[in-house]
Design a protein around this motif. Structure first.
Motif, PDB file in Angstrom:
ATOM      1  N   THR A 199     -56.337 -19.353 -14.951  1.00  0.00           N
ATOM      2  CA  THR A 199     -55.351 -19.826 -15.926  1.00  0.00           C
ATOM      3  C   THR A 199     -53.942 -19.805 -15.339  1.00  0.00           C
ATOM      4  O   THR A 199     -53.165 -20.758 -15.503  1.00  0.00           O
ATOM      5  CB  THR A 199     -55.414 -18.967 -17.189  1.00  0.00           C
ATOM      6  N   VAL A 200     -53.595 -18.727 -14.647  1.00  0.00           N
ATOM      7  CA  VAL A 200     -52.256 -18.615 -14.074  1.00  0.00           C
ATOM      8  C   VAL A 200     -52.008 -19.706 -13.042  1.00  0.00           C
ATOM      9  O   VAL A 200     -50.950 -20.352 -13.026  1.00  0.00           O
ATOM     10  CB  VAL A 200     -52.055 -17.206 -13.463  1.00  0.00           C
ATOM     11  N   PHE A 201     -52.977 -19.944 -12.166  1.00  0.00           N
ATOM     12  CA  PHE A 201     -52.767 -20.947 -11.118  1.00  0.00           C
ATOM     13  C   PHE A 201     -52.749 -22.361 -11.692  1.00  0.00           C
ATOM     14  O   PHE A 201     -52.029 -23.224 -11.180  1.00  0.00           O
ATOM     15  CB  PHE A 201     -53.840 -20.804 -10.044  1.00  0.00           C
ATOM     16  N   LEU A 202     -53.536 -22.626 -12.725  1.00  0.00           N
ATOM     17  CA  LEU A 202     -53.449 -23.934 -13.370  1.00  0.00           C
ATOM     18  C   LEU A 202     -52.094 -24.130 -14.034  1.00  0.00           C
ATOM     19  O   LEU A 202     -51.500 -25.222 -13.972  1.00  0.00           O
ATOM     20  CB  LEU A 202     -54.570 -24.082 -14.396  1.00  0.00           C
ATOM     21  N   GLN A 203     -51.576 -23.104 -14.679  1.00  0.00           N
ATOM     22  CA  GLN A 203     -50.262 -23.198 -15.313  1.00  0.00           C
ATOM     23  C   GLN A 203     -49.174 -23.406 -14.272  1.00  0.00           C
ATOM     24  O   GLN A 203     -48.251 -24.223 -14.456  1.00  0.00           O
ATOM     25  CB  GLN A 203     -49.987 -21.937 -16.123  1.00  0.00           C
ATOM     26  N   HIS A 204     -49.261 -22.678 -13.159  1.00  0.00           N
ATOM     27  CA  HIS A 204     -48.245 -22.854 -12.121  1.00  0.00           C
ATOM     28  C   HIS A 204     -48.325 -24.238 -11.486  1.00  0.00           C
ATOM     29  O   HIS A 204     -47.296 -24.848 -11.163  1.00  0.00           O
ATOM     30  CB  HIS A 204     -48.415 -21.777 -11.044  1.00  0.00           C
ATOM     31  N   ALA A 205     -49.533 -24.766 -11.273  1.00  0.00           N
ATOM     32  CA  ALA A 205     -49.672 -26.105 -10.705  1.00  0.00           C
ATOM     33  C   ALA A 205     -49.037 -27.154 -11.626  1.00  0.00           C
ATOM     34  O   ALA A 205     -48.350 -28.075 -11.156  1.00  0.00           O
ATOM     35  CB  ALA A 205     -51.148 -26.420 -10.471  1.00  0.00           C
ATOM     36  N   GLU A 206     -49.241 -27.023 -12.921  1.00  0.00           N
ATOM     37  CA  GLU A 206     -48.633 -27.964 -13.863  1.00  0.00           C
ATOM     38  C   GLU A 206     -47.117 -27.827 -13.876  1.00  0.00           C
ATOM     39  O   GLU A 206     -46.391 -28.830 -13.884  1.00  0.00           O
ATOM     40  CB  GLU A 206     -49.192 -27.714 -15.264  1.00  0.00           C
ATOM     41  N   ALA A 257     -61.862 -22.794  -6.703  1.00  0.00           N
ATOM     42  CA  ALA A 257     -60.672 -22.895  -7.535  1.00  0.00           C
ATOM     43  C   ALA A 257     -59.524 -22.152  -6.865  1.00  0.00           C
ATOM     44  O   ALA A 257     -59.722 -21.259  -6.036  1.00  0.00           O
ATOM     45  CB  ALA A 257     -60.945 -22.324  -8.927  1.00  0.00           C
ATOM     46  N   ARG A 258     -58.306 -22.512  -7.227  1.00  0.00           N
ATOM     47  CA  ARG A 258     -57.126 -21.877  -6.631  1.00  0.00           C
ATOM     48  C   ARG A 258     -57.026 -20.434  -7.098  1.00  0.00           C
ATOM     49  O   ARG A 258     -57.430 -20.081  -8.196  1.00  0.00           O
ATOM     50  CB  ARG A 258     -55.860 -22.637  -7.002  1.00  0.00           C
ATOM     51  N   ARG A 312     -58.279 -17.976  -5.064  1.00  0.00           N
ATOM     52  CA  ARG A 312     -59.380 -17.236  -4.437  1.00  0.00           C
ATOM     53  C   ARG A 312     -59.134 -16.984  -2.954  1.00  0.00           C
ATOM     54  O   ARG A 312     -59.977 -16.409  -2.281  1.00  0.00           O
ATOM     55  CB  ARG A 312     -60.695 -18.003  -4.577  1.00  0.00           C
ATOM     56  N   THR A 313     -58.007 -17.417  -2.401  1.00  0.00           N
ATOM     57  CA  THR A 313     -57.704 -17.210  -0.991  1.00  0.00           C
ATOM     58  C   THR A 313     -56.313 -16.600  -0.854  1.00  0.00           C
ATOM     59  O   THR A 313     -55.455 -16.763  -1.736  1.00  0.00           O
ATOM     60  CB  THR A 313     -57.753 -18.541  -0.222  1.00  0.00           C
ATOM     61  N   PRO A 314     -56.054 -15.895   0.259  1.00  0.00           N
ATOM     62  CA  PRO A 314     -54.696 -15.353   0.464  1.00  0.00           C
ATOM     63  C   PRO A 314     -53.632 -16.438   0.540  1.00  0.00           C
ATOM     64  O   PRO A 314     -52.489 -16.214   0.138  1.00  0.00           O
ATOM     65  CB  PRO A 314     -54.828 -14.601   1.803  1.00  0.00           C
ATOM     66  N   ALA A 315     -53.992 -17.637   1.053  1.00  0.00           N
ATOM     67  CA  ALA A 315     -52.995 -18.712   1.136  1.00  0.00           C
ATOM     68  C   ALA A 315     -52.521 -19.153  -0.249  1.00  0.00           C
ATOM     69  O   ALA A 315     -51.345 -19.497  -0.429  1.00  0.00           O
ATOM     70  CB  ALA A 315     -53.594 -19.906   1.893  1.00  0.00           C
ATOM     71  N   ASP A 316     -53.435 -19.151  -1.229  1.00  0.00           N
ATOM     72  CA  ASP A 316     -53.023 -19.532  -2.588  1.00  0.00           C
ATOM     73  C   ASP A 316     -52.005 -18.554  -3.154  1.00  0.00           C
ATOM     74  O   ASP A 316     -51.005 -18.951  -3.765  1.00  0.00           O
ATOM     75  CB  ASP A 316     -54.250 -19.615  -3.495  1.00  0.00           C
ATOM     76  N   TRP A 317     -52.247 -17.270  -2.944  1.00  0.00           N
ATOM     77  CA  TRP A 317     -51.323 -16.262  -3.465  1.00  0.00           C
ATOM     78  C   TRP A 317     -49.999 -16.290  -2.709  1.00  0.00           C
ATOM     79  O   TRP A 317     -48.945 -16.051  -3.303  1.00  0.00           O
ATOM     80  CB  TRP A 317     -51.964 -14.875  -3.389  1.00  0.00           C
ATOM     81  N   GLN A 318     -50.052 -16.576  -1.415  1.00  0.00           N
ATOM     82  CA  GLN A 318     -48.812 -16.671  -0.663  1.00  0.00           C
ATOM     83  C   GLN A 318     -47.987 -17.861  -1.128  1.00  0.00           C
ATOM     84  O   GLN A 318     -46.751 -17.798  -1.216  1.00  0.00           O
ATOM     85  CB  GLN A 318     -49.124 -16.792   0.836  1.00  0.00           C
ATOM     86  N   GLU A 319     -48.644 -18.971  -1.425  1.00  0.00           N
ATOM     87  CA  GLU A 319     -47.936 -20.152  -1.938  1.00  0.00           C
ATOM     88  C   GLU A 319     -47.294 -19.858  -3.286  1.00  0.00           C
ATOM     89  O   GLU A 319     -46.155 -20.269  -3.553  1.00  0.00           O
ATOM     90  CB  GLU A 319     -48.907 -21.318  -2.046  1.00  0.00           C
ATOM     91  N   LEU A 320     -48.017 -19.148  -4.153  1.00  0.00           N
ATOM     92  CA  LEU A 320     -47.452 -18.780  -5.453  1.00  0.00           C
ATOM     93  C   LEU A 320     -46.249 -17.856  -5.278  1.00  0.00           C
ATOM     94  O   LEU A 320     -45.232 -18.003  -5.964  1.00  0.00           O
ATOM     95  CB  LEU A 320     -48.533 -18.109  -6.302  1.00  0.00           C
ATOM     96  N   THR A 321     -46.346 -16.910  -4.358  1.00  0.00           N
ATOM     97  CA  THR A 321     -45.236 -15.983  -4.119  1.00  0.00           C
ATOM     98  C   THR A 321     -44.031 -16.715  -3.546  1.00  0.00           C
ATOM     99  O   THR A 321     -42.886 -16.456  -3.940  1.00  0.00           O
ATOM    100  CB  THR A 321     -45.690 -14.868  -3.171  1.00  0.00           C
ATOM    101  N   ASP A 322     -44.260 -17.633  -2.599  1.00  0.00           N
ATOM    102  CA  ASP A 322     -43.145 -18.369  -1.993  1.00  0.00           C
ATOM    103  C   ASP A 322     -42.431 -19.260  -3.000  1.00  0.00           C
ATOM    104  O   ASP A 322     -41.284 -19.633  -2.763  1.00  0.00           O
ATOM    105  CB  ASP A 322     -43.659 -19.217  -0.822  1.00  0.00           C
ATOM    106  N   TRP A 323     -43.102 -19.624  -4.082  1.00  0.00           N
ATOM    107  CA  TRP A 323     -42.446 -20.470  -5.080  1.00  0.00           C
ATOM    108  C   TRP A 323     -41.363 -19.702  -5.822  1.00  0.00           C
ATOM    109  O   TRP A 323     -40.342 -20.276  -6.208  1.00  0.00           O
ATOM    110  CB  TRP A 323     -43.480 -20.994  -6.063  1.00  0.00           C
ATOM    111  N   PHE A 324     -41.562 -18.405  -6.023  1.00  0.00           N
ATOM    112  CA  PHE A 324     -40.629 -17.609  -6.823  1.00  0.00           C
ATOM    113  C   PHE A 324     -39.776 -16.662  -5.987  1.00  0.00           C
ATOM    114  O   PHE A 324     -38.692 -16.262  -6.438  1.00  0.00           O
ATOM    115  CB  PHE A 324     -41.390 -16.784  -7.872  1.00  0.00           C
ATOM    116  N   VAL A 325     -40.238 -16.244  -4.806  1.00  0.00           N
ATOM    117  CA  VAL A 325     -39.584 -15.178  -4.047  1.00  0.00           C
ATOM    118  C   VAL A 325     -39.105 -15.742  -2.719  1.00  0.00           C
ATOM    119  O   VAL A 325     -39.859 -16.438  -2.026  1.00  0.00           O
ATOM    120  CB  VAL A 325     -40.552 -13.996  -3.804  1.00  0.00           C
ATOM    121  N   ASP A 326     -37.849 -15.431  -2.354  1.00  0.00           N
ATOM    122  CA  ASP A 326     -37.310 -15.830  -1.053  1.00  0.00           C
ATOM    123  C   ASP A 326     -37.922 -14.973   0.050  1.00  0.00           C
ATOM    124  O   ASP A 326     -38.213 -13.791  -0.147  1.00  0.00           O
ATOM    125  CB  ASP A 326     -35.785 -15.669  -1.025  1.00  0.00           C
ATOM    126  N   SER A 327     -38.087 -15.580   1.215  1.00  0.00           N
ATOM    127  CA  SER A 327     -38.552 -14.877   2.401  1.00  0.00           C
ATOM    128  C   SER A 327     -37.615 -15.211   3.547  1.00  0.00           C
ATOM    129  O   SER A 327     -36.907 -16.220   3.501  1.00  0.00           O
ATOM    130  CB  SER A 327     -39.995 -15.269   2.746  1.00  0.00           C
TER     131      SER A 327
END
Length: 549
Positions: A203-210, A292-293, A295-310
């Motif tokens: 649910t979270v990843f679908l909401q973020h994708a939208e 589904a999104r 389920r991999t570390p890359a998906d979580w890293q992409e979600l983190t990079d959307w909100f958090v600066d690196s």
């Protein structure tokens, strides 16, 4: 007539016209990039309307398995309604279209046992077609693109608090799943806890994708409209409301929820390994499956990079703020051009488009008359003057000849006369007052620095000067040294406004050291003399002389 699968393949090759020089491979090989791009070929084909109707027919139902006759029957209705060209519903034409789609990879040939009463029935009914997985995605994206309006897309701001709550729910669901697994991994409560965790993650990843898709679409439209040079007054008013009110609301919502979302993501970073383990692939599907999104570390890293600066990679939230600032700046520039009165006069774009429409609808004779009337070039073949070298170019029509650059004045005003006036000097009292205040402050700092140097006098070598005083002293020292013809000569420099004179003269064996907050300045074999009182010159005052060594 009953034919098993291998006999049907032979009959397809001989009767239906399918080329099967070799037996089909045992397993499908992955498609490379060039083969995947061929899936879009039917969109640019001359018969793209027929191909679109066929692909919509195959993607309208699940597990569609259709023959050429069934497709032709469906196209007959589309042909009667005018959605496809006449003759496209003919069976032979449909077979050619289906074979071309198979060649591009959009369709695959089905394999099934067929019962037919004649050769013609077997030819039209035995060869079945099914749609490929990637072709379904292509057609789905095409239909979505054709339905998209030209205006702005609303940003799904309401998904931000949902994502915030969802991430908090993932943390709680992960704790419950780990606790249930420690008690009994194979029990029903443990399976239910893992299912609830998977539900929260999906649910979270679908909401973020939208949310991300709506933000990208909105700012793409925004970049398209704010860069236009000429805007009508009603357009400026509409964009002003869009930028000042709507964008401000979007940015405020994003910034308000970013901090808590970033905190939740940071809390899940340490437990990401356990989270991905609990969301492992289902045994029934195997490992070679598109999951589904989330389920991999890359998906979580992409979600983190959307909100958090690196380091070296700003987040999408920072990019959103920057894009908003650029959009508002572009709008202000457009408003200034429209209201200052110094911009270009309205262009003649509408008139040129109207003239182009006349040319498009005119025959050859009318086009020549229209061209002569519009541009005043009677019986001319070429726009350019005669070339410097001797050549005969009368066989080349003017439309195929070299292109003549048209100046901006001709394009926008329709004549070559010099236009324009001196730009108006805009009165900006706020900027003027700011500059005056800055000048007054700089003069006050210099006066204080000169007064400090004059007060030091002979004790300048035993005092610690301020940065401003050292700067003034270095400036006068530079001017004094520039007055000398040689290293053995004496040099002097004067600040006439504050009546301070600096003199340097060579003196072997005597060094002058000046201390300041930034360090120590040493003048080798040099004597420094300061003369002056540091006051503003209203009348001559007795000089104060000192030496620092």
């Amino acid at each position: 007539m009953t034919a098993p699968d291998h006999e049907a393949d032979v009959l397809r090759a001989g009767i239906a016209g399918h080329a099967t020089d070799a037996p089909p491979p045992a397993a499908e090989t992955p498609l490379d990039d060039a083969q995947r791009l061929q899936l879009f070929s039917y969109l640019q084909a001359p018969e793209h309307r027929t191909y679109l109707a066929i692909m919509r027919l195959f993607t309208s139902t699940l597990l569609a398995d259709l023959s050429a006759g069934e497709v032709a029957a469906a196209l007959a209705a589309a042909e009667r309604e005018g959605r496809v060209a006449a003759g496209e519903s003919d069976v032979d034409t449909v077979i050619d279209r289906l074979k071309q789609l198979v060649k591009w990879g959009n369709l695959v040939v089905g394999r099934r046992e067929t019962i037919a009463s004649s050769i013609a029935e077997f030819q039209h009914g035995s060869v079945r077609y099914q749609v490929s997985k990637l072709a379904v995605r292509v057609q789905r994206d095409v239909d979505a693109l054709l339905r998209v309006p030209e205006g702005a897309r609303e940003v799904s701001r309401e998904l931000l608090p949902a994502i915030d709550r969802g991430l908090a729910g993932i943390g709680k669901a992960l704790s419950d799943a780990l606790a249930a697994e420690r008690h009994d991994p194979s029990a029903k409560p443990a399976r239910q806890a893992r299912e609830r965790l998977a539900e929260q993650v999906t649910t979270v990843f679908l909401q973020h994708a939208e949310l991300a898709a709506t933000v990208r679409d909105f700012y793409a439209y925004l970049g398209q409209v704010v860069t236009r040079h000429q805007l009508a007054p009603d357009e400026i008013s509409g964009f002003r409301n869009l930028l000042v009110e709507y964008i401000q609301m979007v940015v405020e919502d994003v910034l308000r929820h970013t901090e808590t979302i970033a905190g939740s993501l940071a809390g899940l970073t340490g437990a990401r390994g356990e989270l991905l383990r609990l969301l492992g692939p289902a045994d029934q599907l195997g490992t070679d499956v598109e999951r589904a999104r989330g389920r991999t570390p890359a998906d979580w890293q992409e979600l983190t990079d959307w909100f958090v600066d690196s380091p070296g990679r700003p987040s999408q939230v920072a990019a959103l703020r920057e894009a908003t600032a650029r959009a508002i700046g572009s709008l202000l520039a457009s408003v200034k051009r429209a209201t200052s009165g110094g911009g270009l006069v309205p262009g003649r774009r509408n008139e040129l488009l109207k003239l182009a429409k006349w040319f498009d609808r005119a025959d050859e004779r009318t086009a020549h008359r229209l061209y002569a009337a519009a541009f005043g070039l009677h019986s001319a073949r070429h726009l350019q003057p005669a070339p410097d070298y001797d050549s005969d170019n009368d066989k080349v029509p003017w439309r195929d000849g070299p292109v003549q650059d048209v100046t901006v004045s001709v394009r926008s005003r329709g004549d070559r006369g010099a236009r324009g006036r001196t730009s108006r000097v805009l009165d900006d009292p706020m900027t003027e007052e700011t500059l005056l205040q800055q000048a007054r402050q700089a003069d006050q700092r210099r006066s204080a620095a000169v007064a400090e140097l004059a007060e030091a006098g002979a004790d300048v070598g035993r005092r610690t000067l301020s940065p401003d005083a050292l700067g003034v002293l270095c400036e006068l020292l530079t001017l004094a040294m520039a007055q000398r013809d040689g290293s053995d000569d004496k040099g002097s420099a004067l600040d006439p406004v504050h009546r301070l004179r600096v003199t340097i003269r060579p003196e072997p064996g005597q060094d002058t050291r000046i201390s300041s907050a930034a360090g120590e300045l040493t003048l080798r074999d040099t004597v420094l003399e300061l003369v002056g009182d540091g006051g503003l010159p209203e009348s001559e005052a007795p000089a104060v002389r000192g030496a620092a060594r």
